[in-house]
Design a protein around this motif. Structure first.
Motif, PDB file in Angstrom:
ATOM      1  N   GLU A 181     -40.997 -34.158  17.494  1.00 13.12           N
ATOM      2  CA  GLU A 181     -40.426 -32.723  17.623  1.00 13.12           C
ATOM      3  C   GLU A 181     -39.368 -32.559  16.489  1.00 13.12           C
ATOM      4  O   GLU A 181     -38.281 -32.575  17.006  1.00 13.12           O
ATOM      5  CB  GLU A 181     -40.049 -32.347  19.089  1.00 13.12           C
ATOM      6  N   MET A 182     -39.582 -32.502  15.552  1.00  9.46           N
ATOM      7  CA  MET A 182     -38.386 -32.384  14.575  1.00  9.46           C
ATOM      8  C   MET A 182     -37.419 -31.459  14.633  1.00  9.46           C
ATOM      9  O   MET A 182     -37.837 -30.145  14.827  1.00  9.46           O
ATOM     10  CB  MET A 182     -38.960 -32.212  12.943  1.00  9.46           C
ATOM     11  N   PRO A 183     -36.253 -31.737  15.019  1.00  8.71           N
ATOM     12  CA  PRO A 183     -35.114 -30.694  15.037  1.00  8.71           C
ATOM     13  C   PRO A 183     -34.851 -29.878  13.915  1.00  8.71           C
ATOM     14  O   PRO A 183     -34.924 -30.332  12.659  1.00  8.71           O
ATOM     15  CB  PRO A 183     -33.717 -31.529  15.566  1.00  8.71           C
ATOM     16  N   GLU A 184     -34.797 -28.653  13.955  1.00 10.85           N
ATOM     17  CA  GLU A 184     -34.523 -27.809  12.816  1.00 10.85           C
ATOM     18  C   GLU A 184     -33.542 -28.333  11.811  1.00 10.85           C
ATOM     19  O   GLU A 184     -33.307 -28.081  10.443  1.00 10.85           O
ATOM     20  CB  GLU A 184     -34.395 -26.142  13.041  1.00 10.85           C
ATOM     21  N   ASP A 185     -32.422 -28.693  12.561  1.00 13.51           N
ATOM     22  CA  ASP A 185     -31.039 -29.085  11.919  1.00 13.51           C
ATOM     23  C   ASP A 185     -31.176 -30.459  11.322  1.00 13.51           C
ATOM     24  O   ASP A 185     -30.067 -30.948  10.869  1.00 13.51           O
ATOM     25  CB  ASP A 185     -30.058 -28.677  12.583  1.00 13.51           C
ATOM     26  N   ASN A 186     -32.438 -31.230  11.443  1.00 14.45           N
ATOM     27  CA  ASN A 186     -32.307 -32.604  11.077  1.00 14.45           C
ATOM     28  C   ASN A 186     -32.112 -32.707   9.517  1.00 14.45           C
ATOM     29  O   ASN A 186     -33.013 -32.107   8.746  1.00 14.45           O
ATOM     30  CB  ASN A 186     -33.506 -33.237  11.609  1.00 14.45           C
TER      31      ASN A 186
ATOM     32  N   GLU B 106     -28.954 -37.126  23.890  1.00 13.02           N
ATOM     33  CA  GLU B 106     -30.119 -36.862  23.065  1.00 13.02           C
ATOM     34  C   GLU B 106     -30.760 -38.166  22.581  1.00 13.02           C
ATOM     35  O   GLU B 106     -30.883 -38.503  21.452  1.00 13.02           O
ATOM     36  CB  GLU B 106     -29.457 -36.183  21.779  1.00 13.02           C
TER      37      GLU B 106
ATOM     38  N   SER C  22     -33.638 -40.130  21.539  1.00 13.71           N
ATOM     39  CA  SER C  22     -35.120 -40.012  21.055  1.00 13.71           C
ATOM     40  C   SER C  22     -35.783 -41.151  20.656  1.00 13.71           C
ATOM     41  O   SER C  22     -35.251 -41.799  19.788  1.00 13.71           O
ATOM     42  CB  SER C  22     -35.357 -38.856  19.956  1.00 13.71           C
TER      43      SER C  22
ATOM     44  N   HIS D 189     -23.306 -40.428  16.206  1.00 10.84           N
ATOM     45  CA  HIS D 189     -24.508 -40.029  16.168  1.00 10.84           C
ATOM     46  C   HIS D 189     -25.432 -41.259  15.207  1.00 10.84           C
ATOM     47  O   HIS D 189     -24.895 -41.764  14.254  1.00 10.84           O
ATOM     48  CB  HIS D 189     -24.887 -38.917  15.371  1.00 10.84           C
TER      49      HIS D 189
ATOM     50  N   LEU E  71     -37.994 -39.321  16.861  1.00  8.82           N
ATOM     51  CA  LEU E  71     -37.476 -37.915  16.466  1.00  8.82           C
ATOM     52  C   LEU E  71     -38.133 -37.087  15.786  1.00  8.82           C
ATOM     53  O   LEU E  71     -38.178 -35.964  15.869  1.00  8.82           O
ATOM     54  CB  LEU E  71     -36.233 -38.531  15.492  1.00  8.82           C
ATOM     55  N   HIS E  72     -39.196 -37.482  14.860  1.00 11.55           N
ATOM     56  CA  HIS E  72     -40.350 -36.573  14.146  1.00 11.55           C
ATOM     57  C   HIS E  72     -41.176 -36.153  14.992  1.00 11.55           C
ATOM     58  O   HIS E  72     -41.886 -34.945  14.282  1.00 11.55           O
ATOM     59  CB  HIS E  72     -40.517 -37.290  12.823  1.00 11.55           C
TER      60      HIS E  72
END
Length: 214
Positions: free
Chosen positions: A184-189, A176, A178, A151, A181-182
């Motif tokens: 559409e910020m992933p909830e687990d980021n 994945e 991107s 990652h 990234l921010h």
């Protein structure tokens, strides 16, 4: 980057062997014994001041996390934060060189490697120092389990483009991807210190996941 000398760092680090482990030449670390379990192991190469790896450990207690950092004056800041977080049992810091992964871990021992805001080494003659150069990918492949993952996050578009090409040429499966990234910020980021700094300035954060096809 010039690092401020912290003459107290070595003594402070030595006082917390339960959290911080030193790389020793020729010594193999038994990570199952260190963590006293056989949970998956995720490693961050270049953990910096530790915000990311601590956040990941607190959010995922069933995964073991190791933050590798080469510089005393940096890893001691991460150690301070680990202590403030009350030393999560699934987290260790490793004072060592990420280029020596094959000496630090057994073949196929790791499940995932994180590369966050690595030095871009922008000059062409320094390409081999980039942590997504094929020589580093070969090291990661050896210590990762079958179909292990990398990652990767960066604010540097040129390094991101280089990494896409390098990983694709190596035969990795990209997932994945991107370019912001921010947006559409992933909830687990979980953000690193650099990520917070750059995103606050409006700079896009680039991210990808890549899997070895071994």
């Amino acid at each position: 980057m010039r690092l401020r000398n912290k003459p107290w760092a070595k003594d402070f680090m030595a006082a917390h062997p339960d959290v911080l482990i030193h790389e020793e030449e020729g010594a193999t670390i038994d990570w199952k014994s260190v963590f006293a379990n056989e949970n998956p192991i995720h490693v961050e190469v270049g953990t910096g001041k530790g915000q990311f790896i601590i956040g990941m450990a607190l959010a995922n207690p069933d995964i073991n996390y190791i933050g590798i950092e080469h510089f005393d004056n940096v890893i001691v800041s991460a150690l301070e934060k680990v202590i403030e977080a009350e030393k999560p049992s699934n987290l260790r810091l490793l004072r060592g060189n990420g280029a020596n992964l094959e000496d630090l871990f057994q073949k196929g021992e790791l499940d995932r490697i994180y590369l966050n805001f690595s030095d871009p080494w922008p000059k062409s003659r320094h390409a081999k120092r980039r942590l997504t150069h094929e020589s580093f990918l070969a090291r990661y492949e050896k210590v990762l389990k079958q179909r292990g993952e990398i990652h990767f996050k960066t604010d540097n578009r040129k390094l991101f483009e280089y990494s896409l090409v390098s990983m694709s040429a190596y035969g990795m499966n990209l997932q994945e991807v991107s370019l912001d990234l921010h947006a559409e910020m992933p909830e687990d980021n979980i953000m690193t210190e650099y990520e917070e700094k750059f995103s606050a300035k409006g700079q896009p954060i680039y991210r990808l996941e890549a899997m070895f096809n071994n």
